[in-house]
Design a protein around this motif. Sequence first.
Motif, PDB file in Angstrom:
ATOM      1  N   ALA A 128       0.825  -1.208   0.000  1.00 14.90           N
ATOM      2  CA  ALA A 128       0.000   0.000   0.000  1.00 14.90           C
ATOM      3  C   ALA A 128       0.862   1.262   0.000  1.00 14.90           C
ATOM      4  O   ALA A 128       0.492   2.288  -0.589  1.00 14.90           O
ATOM      5  CB  ALA A 128      -0.946   0.007   1.203  1.00 14.90           C
ATOM      6  N   ASP A 129       2.022   1.183   0.643  1.00 10.54           N
ATOM      7  CA  ASP A 129       2.923   2.341   0.683  1.00 10.54           C
ATOM      8  C   ASP A 129       3.560   2.601  -0.679  1.00 10.54           C
ATOM      9  O   ASP A 129       3.828   3.748  -1.034  1.00 10.54           O
ATOM     10  CB  ASP A 129       3.999   2.142   1.745  1.00 10.54           C
ATOM     11  N   PHE A 130       3.810   1.552  -1.455  1.00  5.91           N
ATOM     12  CA  PHE A 130       4.332   1.735  -2.812  1.00  5.91           C
ATOM     13  C   PHE A 130       3.291   2.435  -3.683  1.00  5.91           C
ATOM     14  O   PHE A 130       3.622   3.301  -4.491  1.00  5.91           O
ATOM     15  CB  PHE A 130       4.748   0.393  -3.426  1.00  5.91           C
ATOM     16  N   VAL A 131       2.027   2.082  -3.501  1.00  3.96           N
ATOM     17  CA  VAL A 131       0.949   2.731  -4.252  1.00  3.96           C
ATOM     18  C   VAL A 131       0.841   4.198  -3.838  1.00  3.96           C
ATOM     19  O   VAL A 131       0.677   5.084  -4.690  1.00  3.96           O
ATOM     20  CB  VAL A 131      -0.395   1.982  -4.059  1.00  3.96           C
ATOM     21  N   LYS A 132       0.978   4.487  -2.540  1.00  4.92           N
ATOM     22  CA  LYS A 132       0.967   5.886  -2.084  1.00  4.92           C
ATOM     23  C   LYS A 132       2.108   6.673  -2.716  1.00  4.92           C
ATOM     24  O   LYS A 132       1.936   7.821  -3.112  1.00  4.92           O
ATOM     25  CB  LYS A 132       1.073   5.958  -0.558  1.00  4.92           C
ATOM     26  N   LEU A 133       3.283   6.055  -2.806  1.00  2.00           N
ATOM     27  CA  LEU A 133       4.427   6.693  -3.451  1.00  2.00           C
ATOM     28  C   LEU A 133       4.104   7.019  -4.903  1.00  2.00           C
ATOM     29  O   LEU A 133       4.338   8.136  -5.370  1.00  2.00           O
ATOM     30  CB  LEU A 133       5.662   5.782  -3.378  1.00  2.00           C
ATOM     31  N   ALA A 134       3.540   6.058  -5.616  1.00  2.00           N
ATOM     32  CA  ALA A 134       3.198   6.273  -7.030  1.00  2.00           C
ATOM     33  C   ALA A 134       2.168   7.393  -7.181  1.00  2.00           C
ATOM     34  O   ALA A 134       2.288   8.235  -8.073  1.00  2.00           O
ATOM     35  CB  ALA A 134       2.678   4.972  -7.640  1.00  2.00           C
ATOM     36  N   LYS A 135       1.183   7.428  -6.309  1.00  6.78           N
ATOM     37  CA  LYS A 135       0.167   8.490  -6.364  1.00  6.78           C
ATOM     38  C   LYS A 135       0.792   9.856  -6.083  1.00  6.78           C
ATOM     39  O   LYS A 135       0.452  10.848  -6.734  1.00  6.78           O
ATOM     40  CB  LYS A 135      -0.960   8.213  -5.374  1.00  6.78           C
ATOM     41  N   ALA A 136       1.702   9.911  -5.132  1.00  6.73           N
ATOM     42  CA  ALA A 136       2.367  11.175  -4.808  1.00  6.73           C
ATOM     43  C   ALA A 136       3.212  11.661  -5.983  1.00  6.73           C
ATOM     44  O   ALA A 136       3.193  12.847  -6.329  1.00  6.73           O
ATOM     45  CB  ALA A 136       3.226  11.017  -3.555  1.00  6.73           C
ATOM     46  N   VAL A 137       3.944  10.762  -6.608  1.00  8.17           N
ATOM     47  CA  VAL A 137       4.756  11.129  -7.769  1.00  8.17           C
ATOM     48  C   VAL A 137       3.864  11.628  -8.893  1.00  8.17           C
ATOM     49  O   VAL A 137       4.146  12.649  -9.528  1.00  8.17           O
ATOM     50  CB  VAL A 137       5.627   9.934  -8.232  1.00  8.17           C
ATOM     51  N   ASP A 138       2.757  10.941  -9.131  1.00 12.70           N
ATOM     52  CA  ASP A 138       1.838  11.364 -10.189  1.00 12.70           C
ATOM     53  C   ASP A 138       1.266  12.747  -9.900  1.00 12.70           C
ATOM     54  O   ASP A 138       1.280  13.633 -10.755  1.00 12.70           O
ATOM     55  CB  ASP A 138       0.713  10.343 -10.342  1.00 12.70           C
ATOM     56  N   THR A 139       0.795  12.954  -8.685  1.00  9.19           N
ATOM     57  CA  THR A 139       0.187  14.232  -8.314  1.00  9.19           C
ATOM     58  C   THR A 139       1.190  15.373  -8.352  1.00  9.19           C
ATOM     59  O   THR A 139       0.910  16.444  -8.888  1.00  9.19           O
ATOM     60  CB  THR A 139      -0.422  14.137  -6.905  1.00  9.19           C
ATOM     61  N   CYS A 140       2.362  15.147  -7.807  1.00  6.13           N
ATOM     62  CA  CYS A 140       3.331  16.237  -7.659  1.00  6.13           C
ATOM     63  C   CYS A 140       4.180  16.498  -8.889  1.00  6.13           C
ATOM     64  O   CYS A 140       4.579  17.643  -9.118  1.00  6.13           O
ATOM     65  CB  CYS A 140       4.255  15.941  -6.483  1.00  6.13           C
ATOM     66  N   PHE A 141       4.474  15.476  -9.687  1.00  2.00           N
ATOM     67  CA  PHE A 141       5.468  15.647 -10.738  1.00  2.00           C
ATOM     68  C   PHE A 141       5.023  15.257 -12.143  1.00  2.00           C
ATOM     69  O   PHE A 141       5.633  15.698 -13.107  1.00  2.00           O
ATOM     70  CB  PHE A 141       6.736  14.856 -10.401  1.00  2.00           C
ATOM     71  N   MET A 142       4.015  14.440 -12.284  1.00  2.00           N
ATOM     72  CA  MET A 142       3.689  13.921 -13.621  1.00  2.00           C
ATOM     73  C   MET A 142       2.495  14.600 -14.271  1.00  2.00           C
ATOM     74  O   MET A 142       2.228  14.367 -15.430  1.00  2.00           O
ATOM     75  CB  MET A 142       3.438  12.412 -13.551  1.00  2.00           C
ATOM     76  N   ASN A 143       1.772  15.414 -13.561  1.00  5.93           N
ATOM     77  CA  ASN A 143       0.582  16.028 -14.137  1.00  5.93           C
ATOM     78  C   ASN A 143       0.867  17.294 -14.914  1.00  5.93           C
ATOM     79  O   ASN A 143      -0.051  17.984 -15.324  1.00  5.93           O
ATOM     80  CB  ASN A 143      -0.469  16.284 -13.055  1.00  5.93           C
ATOM     81  N   ALA A 144       2.114  17.594 -15.165  1.00  7.30           N
ATOM     82  CA  ALA A 144       2.461  18.774 -15.955  1.00  7.30           C
ATOM     83  C   ALA A 144       1.865  18.674 -17.351  1.00  7.30           C
ATOM     84  O   ALA A 144       1.638  19.683 -18.003  1.00  7.30           O
ATOM     85  CB  ALA A 144       3.976  18.926 -16.042  1.00  7.30           C
ATOM     86  N   SER A 145       1.570  17.484 -17.822  1.00  6.13           N
ATOM     87  CA  SER A 145       1.025  17.311 -19.166  1.00  6.13           C
ATOM     88  C   SER A 145      -0.404  17.832 -19.272  1.00  6.13           C
ATOM     89  O   SER A 145      -0.930  17.971 -20.364  1.00  6.13           O
ATOM     90  CB  SER A 145       1.069  15.838 -19.565  1.00  6.13           C
ATOM     91  N   HIS A 146      -1.041  18.142 -18.156  1.00 14.49           N
ATOM     92  CA  HIS A 146      -2.406  18.657 -18.190  1.00 14.49           C
ATOM     93  C   HIS A 146      -2.444  20.139 -18.522  1.00 14.49           C
ATOM     94  O   HIS A 146      -3.496  20.688 -18.783  1.00 14.49           O
ATOM     95  CB  HIS A 146      -3.118  18.414 -16.851  1.00 14.49           C
ATOM     96  N   VAL A 147      -1.314  20.813 -18.504  1.00 20.68           N
ATOM     97  CA  VAL A 147      -1.235  22.230 -18.817  1.00 20.68           C
ATOM     98  C   VAL A 147      -0.663  22.367 -20.216  1.00 20.68           C
ATOM     99  O   VAL A 147       0.326  21.729 -20.546  1.00 20.68           O
ATOM    100  CB  VAL A 147      -0.326  22.966 -17.802  1.00 20.68           C
TER     101      VAL A 147
END
Length: 154
Positions: free
Chosen positions: A115-134
């Motif tokens: 579950a902690d690995f999934v939290k890590l992946a969600k944090a990375v997506d939210t903080c660093f990977m959503n730049a493509s939405h702009v």
Amino acid sequence: MKTIYLADDDEDDRMLIRLAVQEVIAPVRIVELDSGDDLIKLIGNQGISDDPTVIIMDMNMPRLSGLETLGILKLSNASRHIPVVMLSTTSNRALVRDAYERGVNAFLEKPVHEADFVKLAKAVDTCFMNASHVTDKTPAHAGFAGEYPSAPGG
């Protein structure tokens, strides 16, 4: 396509991070490396695209530690803009401070449970990977005009 460079000498940790990232972030290209020097060589030879990119890196690796790798990445014009998430089993304040002084974007305790690995992946997506939405066509203030009352006298 979103790209994550995953540098960790522990094959099991790489697998668990990869599986969590693939579950949370799609589509994503994951480039796995087992050392910091391999990461430096790959980025130096191949370069980085303009697509959202992040590096997830273990702090404790042989040959070139995560801290040493981070220092090299942040000195290079080709890679200094890439966000770096450092993972470690240590919470030593001096090492954490050193990582931030060298330019790390986030320092996280290495996950232990699935579950902690999934939290890590969600944090990375939210903080660093959503730049493509702009997009270049989206003004920086889009959606805010007229939503807030003017300050008195302004």
